[in-house]
Design a protein around this motif. Structure first.
Motif, PDB file in Angstrom:
ATOM      1  N   MET A   1       0.840  -1.198   0.000  1.00  0.00           N
ATOM      2  CA  MET A   1       0.000   0.000   0.000  1.00  0.00           C
ATOM      3  C   MET A   1       0.879   1.252   0.000  1.00  0.00           C
ATOM      4  SD  MET A   1      -2.871   1.225   2.789  1.00  0.00           S
ATOM      5  CE  MET A   1      -1.707   1.177   4.161  1.00  0.00           C
ATOM      6  N   THR A   2       0.658   2.145  -0.951  1.00  0.00           N
ATOM      7  CA  THR A   2       1.388   3.401  -1.024  1.00  0.00           C
ATOM      8  C   THR A   2       0.880   4.356   0.047  1.00  0.00           C
ATOM      9  OG1 THR A   2       1.732   3.147  -3.401  1.00  0.00           O
ATOM     10  CG2 THR A   2       1.967   5.361  -2.487  1.00  0.00           C
ATOM     11  N   ARG A   3       1.800   4.876   0.863  1.00  0.00           N
ATOM     12  CA  ARG A   3       1.435   5.786   1.953  1.00  0.00           C
ATOM     13  C   ARG A   3       1.548   7.231   1.480  1.00  0.00           C
ATOM     14  NH1 ARG A   3       1.887   3.001   6.867  1.00  0.00           N
ATOM     15  NH2 ARG A   3       0.779   4.769   7.781  1.00  0.00           N
ATOM     16  N   ASN A   4       0.606   8.075   1.925  1.00  0.00           N
ATOM     17  CA  ASN A   4       0.535   9.461   1.491  1.00  0.00           C
ATOM     18  C   ASN A   4       0.354  10.392   2.683  1.00  0.00           C
ATOM     19  OD1 ASN A   4       0.294   9.100  -1.542  1.00  0.00           O
ATOM     20  ND2 ASN A   4      -1.495   7.919  -0.879  1.00  0.00           N
ATOM     21  N   LEU A   5       0.695  11.668   2.467  1.00  0.00           N
ATOM     22  CA  LEU A   5       0.276  12.713   3.393  1.00  0.00           C
ATOM     23  C   LEU A   5      -1.149  13.100   3.037  1.00  0.00           C
ATOM     24  CD1 LEU A   5       3.347  15.149   3.413  1.00  0.00           C
ATOM     25  CD2 LEU A   5       2.801  13.367   5.068  1.00  0.00           C
ATOM     26  N   VAL A   6      -2.022  13.164   4.025  1.00  0.00           N
ATOM     27  CA  VAL A   6      -3.402  13.602   3.824  1.00  0.00           C
ATOM     28  C   VAL A   6      -3.592  14.867   4.654  1.00  0.00           C
ATOM     29  CG1 VAL A   6      -5.837  12.999   4.001  1.00  0.00           C
ATOM     30  CG2 VAL A   6      -4.143  11.221   3.465  1.00  0.00           C
ATOM     31  N   LEU A   7      -3.831  15.989   3.964  1.00  0.00           N
ATOM     32  CA  LEU A   7      -3.794  17.296   4.600  1.00  0.00           C
ATOM     33  C   LEU A   7      -5.143  17.987   4.465  1.00  0.00           C
ATOM     34  CD1 LEU A   7      -0.326  18.458   3.155  1.00  0.00           C
ATOM     35  CD2 LEU A   7      -0.779  17.089   5.208  1.00  0.00           C
ATOM     36  N   GLY A   8      -5.660  18.464   5.570  1.00  0.00           N
ATOM     37  CA  GLY A   8      -6.959  19.144   5.543  1.00  0.00           C
ATOM     38  C   GLY A   8      -7.072  20.139   6.686  1.00  0.00           C
ATOM     39  N   LEU A   9      -8.228  20.763   6.829  1.00  0.00           N
ATOM     40  CA  LEU A   9      -9.468  20.301   6.236  1.00  0.00           C
ATOM     41  C   LEU A   9     -10.011  21.251   5.164  1.00  0.00           C
ATOM     42  CD1 LEU A   9     -11.104  19.163   9.546  1.00  0.00           C
ATOM     43  CD2 LEU A   9     -10.382  17.668   7.712  1.00  0.00           C
ATOM     44  N   GLY A  10      -9.559  22.507   5.141  1.00  0.00           N
ATOM     45  CA  GLY A  10     -10.118  23.438   4.174  1.00  0.00           C
ATOM     46  C   GLY A  10      -9.060  24.300   3.517  1.00  0.00           C
ATOM     47  N   GLY A  11      -9.202  24.518   2.206  1.00  0.00           N
ATOM     48  CA  GLY A  11      -8.340  25.449   1.498  1.00  0.00           C
ATOM     49  C   GLY A  11      -9.040  26.772   1.282  1.00  0.00           C
ATOM     50  N   THR A  12      -8.270  27.773   0.908  1.00  0.00           N
ATOM     51  CA  THR A  12      -8.811  29.112   0.706  1.00  0.00           C
ATOM     52  C   THR A  12      -8.186  29.758  -0.519  1.00  0.00           C
ATOM     53  OG1 THR A  12      -7.112  30.219   2.051  1.00  0.00           O
ATOM     54  CG2 THR A  12      -9.066  29.403   3.205  1.00  0.00           C
ATOM     55  N   VAL A  13      -8.867  30.775  -1.038  1.00  0.00           N
ATOM     56  CA  VAL A  13      -8.267  31.703  -1.995  1.00  0.00           C
ATOM     57  C   VAL A  13      -7.888  32.948  -1.214  1.00  0.00           C
ATOM     58  CG1 VAL A  13      -8.661  33.157  -4.019  1.00  0.00           C
ATOM     59  CG2 VAL A  13      -9.557  30.816  -3.963  1.00  0.00           C
ATOM     60  N   ASP A  14      -6.621  33.327  -1.286  1.00  0.00           N
ATOM     61  CA  ASP A  14      -6.100  34.436  -0.485  1.00  0.00           C
ATOM     62  C   ASP A  14      -5.810  35.649  -1.357  1.00  0.00           C
ATOM     63  OD1 ASP A  14      -6.218  32.800   1.717  1.00  0.00           O
ATOM     64  OD2 ASP A  14      -4.074  32.361   1.762  1.00  0.00           O
ATOM     65  N   TYR A  15      -6.186  36.823  -0.842  1.00  0.00           N
ATOM     66  CA  TYR A  15      -5.767  38.094  -1.426  1.00  0.00           C
ATOM     67  C   TYR A  15      -4.629  38.624  -0.553  1.00  0.00           C
ATOM     68  CZ  TYR A  15     -10.067  38.332  -4.271  1.00  0.00           C
ATOM     69  OH  TYR A  15     -11.079  38.096  -5.172  1.00  0.00           O
ATOM     70  N   GLU A  16      -3.412  38.537  -1.054  1.00  0.00           N
ATOM     71  CA  GLU A  16      -2.237  38.962  -0.294  1.00  0.00           C
ATOM     72  C   GLU A  16      -1.904  40.419  -0.624  1.00  0.00           C
ATOM     73  OE1 GLU A  16       1.158  36.503  -0.767  1.00  0.00           O
ATOM     74  OE2 GLU A  16       0.057  34.620  -0.479  1.00  0.00           O
ATOM     75  N   ILE A  17      -1.793  41.212   0.430  1.00  0.00           N
ATOM     76  CA  ILE A  17      -1.514  42.637   0.266  1.00  0.00           C
ATOM     77  C   ILE A  17      -0.249  42.994   1.030  1.00  0.00           C
ATOM     78  CG2 ILE A  17      -2.323  44.949   0.891  1.00  0.00           C
ATOM     79  CD1 ILE A  17      -5.145  43.949   0.393  1.00  0.00           C
ATOM     80  N   ALA A  18       0.710  43.582   0.333  1.00  0.00           N
ATOM     81  CA  ALA A  18       1.893  44.115   0.993  1.00  0.00           C
ATOM     82  C   ALA A  18       1.596  45.535   1.468  1.00  0.00           C
ATOM     83  CB  ALA A  18       3.082  44.110   0.040  1.00  0.00           C
TER      84      ALA A  18
END
Length: 412
Positions: A1-18
């Protein structure tokens, strides 16, 4: 069985401002914002309140996450600046950093749109609970030492690099769990839980925790479960998540701002006695096998399993320091450059003193970097990715050995 990283739980769209001092000067003047107006705790009900909060956080060099009344306020505010559109969320940013090093992952998402589809690398496989496309951007304002703040009655200077995150994100507040996450969990070498901090409905949170606990029964016994606190919008809900999941959490992570919220007082991060007392108090509240606190000066784990994670702590501070230096463009070669740098001398002294005072503590000093244009966004997320990197590398080696063994057997 191939082992993986499982990462959660939510992603976002970010507006990055300097930081743009001229824009903030105009906003402070037009809204009549003086020194006495600055507060980090008032509700963000309109653009003036948002500007007040940004200036208040920047004036102290503190970071945090705050809820805003509407995404429309974010859209109007961001239009005033040159804005970079990126992907965020602890799991996604950790996965993006690891992807730059050739490490794939499985991402659990609760929202999706064309921006996510365009920016997410194909090596990051996704499972998603969304039933339709939505966009609710997170505003991230980064500030650096020396940035100017001009108010109607004072001029201040930002004392330290940090960032403020502001959002109103219904999919992340709802945090629906995709049914396919259980299948992904079955092959997980590590399982990241983060994002419950944005939820504000206690009843719904309990339901999602039940859903997640059912998913986690599918994890292999040796899977590392990392829980990142990430700063609860409603701190009263933090204990509910902790109580539901602590029995299966191996590593409980937080940053310096969250540590101070938990212990209820400011903590001088370069005072070994203050740090020792704060870590002891936090451990009393959160008795995880390893409670990890990551700061700009040091990263320290306390708990019965702390010592076994020392290499992971070192990997974590190396990867996050590299992002601080070079941002999204980090490559494996950049890690070697960072590794040749000096560690923070006082941070190292704090680590040594804490380890002397707390027998179940293990830590490493952060890197002492002088960077003219540092990246302050996503450092905690990248720290998590760096912490999981040794687990991912071990899984990759085991996967390769298993594949070689299978090939050898088929050729016999």
């Amino acid at each position: 069985m191939t082992r993986n990283l499982v990462l959660g739980l939510g992603g976002t769209v970010d507006y990055e401002i300097a930081w743009d001092a001229d824009v903030f000067d105009d906003l402070a003047a037009s809204y009549g914002i003086g020194r006495h107006d600055l507060t980090t705790t008032a509700p963000l009900s309109d653009e003036r309140a948002l500007v007040v909060a940004i200036l208040a956080f920047a004036s102290t060099g503190a970071g945090g996450e705050r809820f805003i009344a509407s995404s429309d306020i974010i859209e109007r505010f961001a239009a005033r600046f040159d804005t970079a559109v990126t992907l965020g969320g602890t799991g996604v940013r950790a996965g993006l950093a690891l992807e730059r090093l050739g490490i794939p992952s499985v991402q659990h998402l609760v929202s999706i749109d064309d921006t996510v589809r365009r920016l997410l690398p194909p090596s990051l496989r996704t499972v998603c609970s969304a039933t339709e496309d939505t966009l609710d951007p997170h505003l991230i304002v980064q500030f650096r030492p020396g940035d100017r703040i001009r108010l109607t009655d004072a001029e201040l200077t930002v004392p330290a690099a940090n960032r403020l995150i502001v959002a109103n994100d219904p999919p992340n507040r709802g945090m629906a769990i995709a049914p396919e996450l259980a299948d992904a969990a079955e092959s997980a070498s590590a399982f990241l839980v983060s994002g419950f901090n944005t939820m504000q409905d206690a009843v719904l949170l309990d339901r999602r925790l039940d859903d997640l606990r059912a998913v986690m029964t599918h994890l292999p016994d040796d899977a590392l479960v990392y829980y990142e606190d990430a700063g609860f919008y409603d701190r009263s809900l933090a204990h509910r998540a902790r109580a539901a999941l602590l029995h299966r959490i191996d590593v409980y992570g937080m940053n310096e701002d969250e540590l101070q919220e938990y212990v209820g007082r400011p903590v001088d991060l370069l005072d070994a006695g203050a740090v020792t007392a704060a870590l002891r108090d936090a451990q009393g509240l959160i008795p995880a096998p390893a409670l990890v606190v990551h700061t700009r000066y040091w990263a320290i784990a306390v708990g019965r399993d702390a010592a076994r994670h020392r290499d992971a702590l070192d990997s974590a501070v190396l990867l996050s320091a590299t992002r601080y230096r070079v941002g999204d463009a980090l490559r494996s070669d950049d890690l070697a450059v960072t590794a040749r740098g000096a560690r923070h001398t006082t941070g190292a002294a704090v680590v040594a003193a804490v380890e002397d005072a707390l027998p179940d503590a293990a830590g490493v000093a952060a890197f002492d970097l002088d960077v003219p244009h540092p990246t302050t966004i996503g450092l905690g997320d990248t720290f998590v990715g760096g912490f999981l990197l040794p687990t991912a590398l071990a899984a990759r080696a085991a996967n390769a050995a298993s594949a070689a063994s299978a090939a050898s057997g088929s050729n016999a």
